[in-house]
Design an enzyme around this catalytic site. Structure first.
Site, PDB file in Angstrom:
ATOM      1  N   GLY A 179       0.848  -1.100  -0.066  1.00 22.44           N
ATOM      2  CA  GLY A 179       0.104  -0.084   0.065  1.00 22.44           C
ATOM      3  C   GLY A 179       0.901   1.333   0.085  1.00 22.44           C
ATOM      4  CB  ILE A 181       3.277   2.043   4.880  1.00 20.04           C
ATOM      5  CG1 ILE A 181       1.937   3.240   5.331  1.00 20.04           C
ATOM      6  CG2 ILE A 181       4.507   2.349   5.712  1.00 20.04           C
ATOM      7  CD1 ILE A 181       1.511   2.815   6.690  1.00 20.04           C
ATOM      8  NE  ARG A 201      -6.121  -7.562   0.104  1.00 19.17           N
ATOM      9  CZ  ARG A 201      -6.997  -6.888   0.636  1.00 19.17           C
ATOM     10  NH1 ARG A 201      -8.011  -7.128   0.848  1.00 19.17           N
ATOM     11  NH2 ARG A 201      -6.759  -5.494   0.693  1.00 19.17           N
ATOM     12  NE  ARG A 263      -3.258  -1.103  14.146  1.00 15.64           N
ATOM     13  CZ  ARG A 263      -2.874   0.013  13.586  1.00 15.64           C
ATOM     14  NH1 ARG A 263      -1.423   0.044  13.476  1.00 15.64           N
ATOM     15  NH2 ARG A 263      -3.686   1.109  13.438  1.00 15.64           N
ATOM     16  CD  GLU A 292       0.814  -1.303  19.969  1.00 14.82           C
ATOM     17  OE1 GLU A 292       0.210  -0.034  20.177  1.00 14.82           O
ATOM     18  OE2 GLU A 292       1.060  -1.604  18.935  1.00 14.82           O
ATOM     19  CG  HIS A 311       1.895   1.923  17.466  1.00 17.36           C
ATOM     20  ND1 HIS A 311       0.707   1.091  17.522  1.00 17.36           N
ATOM     21  CD2 HIS A 311       1.879   2.719  16.309  1.00 17.36           C
ATOM     22  CE1 HIS A 311       0.012   1.110  16.248  1.00 17.36           C
ATOM     23  NE2 HIS A 311       0.643   2.026  15.610  1.00 17.36           N
ATOM     24  CB  ILE A 312       7.304   6.136  17.851  1.00 18.61           C
ATOM     25  CG1 ILE A 312       8.307   4.867  17.443  1.00 18.61           C
ATOM     26  CG2 ILE A 312       6.874   6.225  19.247  1.00 18.61           C
ATOM     27  CD1 ILE A 312       9.792   5.307  17.959  1.00 18.61           C
ATOM     28  N   GLY A 313       5.163   4.910  14.788  1.00 22.37           N
ATOM     29  CA  GLY A 313       5.301   5.037  13.460  1.00 22.37           C
ATOM     30  C   GLY A 313       4.778   6.377  12.917  1.00 22.37           C
TER      31      GLY A 313
HETATM   32  O1  LIG Z   1      -1.623   5.066  10.966  1.00 26.45           O
HETATM   33  C1  LIG Z   1      -1.540   3.779  11.487  1.00 26.45           C
HETATM   34  O2  LIG Z   1      -2.637   3.296  11.863  1.00 26.45           O
HETATM   35  C2  LIG Z   1      -0.236   3.664  12.435  1.00 26.45           C
HETATM   36  O3  LIG Z   1      -0.581   2.670  13.478  1.00 26.45           O
HETATM   37  C3  LIG Z   1       0.992   4.234  12.206  1.00 26.45           C
HETATM   38  O4  LIG Z   1       1.864   3.732  13.063  1.00 26.45           O
END
Ligand SMILES: O=C(O)C(=O)CO
Length: 347
Positions: A179, A181, A201, A263, A292, A311-313
């Site tokens: 996707g 990302i 997919r 996730r 988490e 979870h610091i994306g």
């Molecule tokens: O955008 C989201 O859902 C995220 O969890 C990014 O880390």
């Protein structure tokens, strides 16, 4: 009344200068301002040019008259929690705007059964989340966290490490999920001369061409067997729940590193712990876990070959600002019957 101009960070919808003059601003329910799951205080002024923000506390104390004004709910970090009782109390709800791309915390069918649209922010999060994927891959490959502990430990008298890292340059990266990302990860990996495999997919020919080389693996098995690094970038659905389990880990190379930025529940964490202890794979770097945080006695927290970040994306100034802007765009699009930039299909 001043004209409220919709500031579009992607400038993708031409002619968006909505005249809000004379009209009452639409009510938007938010969890709170500030705090861990609250709207950033620095975003409030911008949001208030478009909406009448109502916090959960104000909402809970209020009368039906206020409930009727609410056209949208902004969900940030999973809050406010949207259940049937809340939906029943909002007769004019038109849209639930999720900040972030993952919507596994929302009951999509329930929300859409109340006639509300659901939106998310895939564009806003893609760069910062891809950066975290690269950071974790590099940190794990070069054992950055262990190195950092040695360099900073009061016991260290001289620098000598009895281990070596591996290089990502020219290694094979298998991306599961192409996707927005996944594509940004691949773009970055190209700069490291990595050989890129991906599974999705549907084959993404356009992305393959834009990347000038990325090989589609129809089967996950093929990708797992060939990759030095495997990065998970899929949405959590019933199909991807525990997608990576004992069997999949056993298909990976014993030298391979698993990186998860989507996730936690996409991985069977018990199987991962065993695989890491028994040398089935070499290491793991996780920005996400399930739950988490993990319980403090969880086996993954005891292992030296694991890096976990909280979870610091999307935890950057820029990403949060863009998430807010993308949510505003989506919400205004729904409320003004315009094409919706990022609508989530409830099915
Ligand atoms: O955008 C989201 O859902 C995220 O969890 C990014 O880390």
């Amino acid at each position: 009344m001043p004209t409220s101009q919709v500031k579009l960070f992607r400038k993708m919808l031409p002619g968006w200068e909505l005249d809000m003059g004379g009209k009452e601003l639409p009510g938007v329910l938010i969890f709170e301002i500030g705090g861990a799951a609250g709207i950033l205080e620095s975003h409030v002024e911008f949001l208030k040019t478009h909406f009448n923000l109502i916090t959960m506390k104000e909402f809970q104390k209020s009368k039906e008259e206020l409930h009727e004004k609410i056209k949208s709910i902004f969900v940030f970090d999973g809050r406010p929690l949207i259940d049937r009782q809340l939906l029943e109390s909002l007769p004019n709800l038109k849209v639930v705007g999720n900040s972030g791309v993952g919507v596994n915390h929302l009951d999509l069918k329930l929300i859409s059964s109340f006639g509300a649209k659901i939106t998310n922010t895939p564009h806003a999060v893609s760069d910062s989340t891809a950066d975290i994927g690269m950071a974790l891959m590099l940190a794990s490959a070069r054992r950055l966290v262990e190195g950092c502990h040695i360099a900073m430990s009061p016991q260290t008298k001289h620098f000598a490490v009895d281990w070596l890292g591996v290089e990502v340059t020219r290694a094979t990266l298998g991306i599961i999920g192409m996707g927005s990302i996944g594509y940004k990860v691949a773009k970055r990996a190209k700069a490291f001369d990595m050989n890129i495999l991906y599974h999705n997919r549907n084959r993404r020919k356009e992305e393959e061409e834009r990347l000038v080389g990325a090989t589609y693996c129809k089967s996950i098995e093929e990708l797992l067997q060939q990759s030095d690094f495997v990065m998970l970038v899929v949405s959590l659905t019933s199909e991807t729940y525990k997608l990576i389990g004992k069997r999949e880990l056993e298909l990976m190379k014993p030298t391979a590193i698993l990186i998860n930025i989507c996730r936690g529940a996409v991985v069977d964490q018990d199987a991962l712990g065993e695989a890491l202890q028994n040398g089935i794979i070499k290491a793991a770097a996780l920005d996400v876990t399930d739950p988490e945080p993990l319980p403090r006695d969880h086996q993954l927290l005891q292992l030296k070959n694991v890096i976990i970040t909280p979870h610091i994306g999307t935890a950057t100034v820029q990403a949060l600002r863009m998430m807010t802007e993308e949510t505003v765009e989506n919400t205004l699009a729904v409320l003004n019957d315009l094409p919706i930039p990022s609508e989530v299909n409830p099915n």
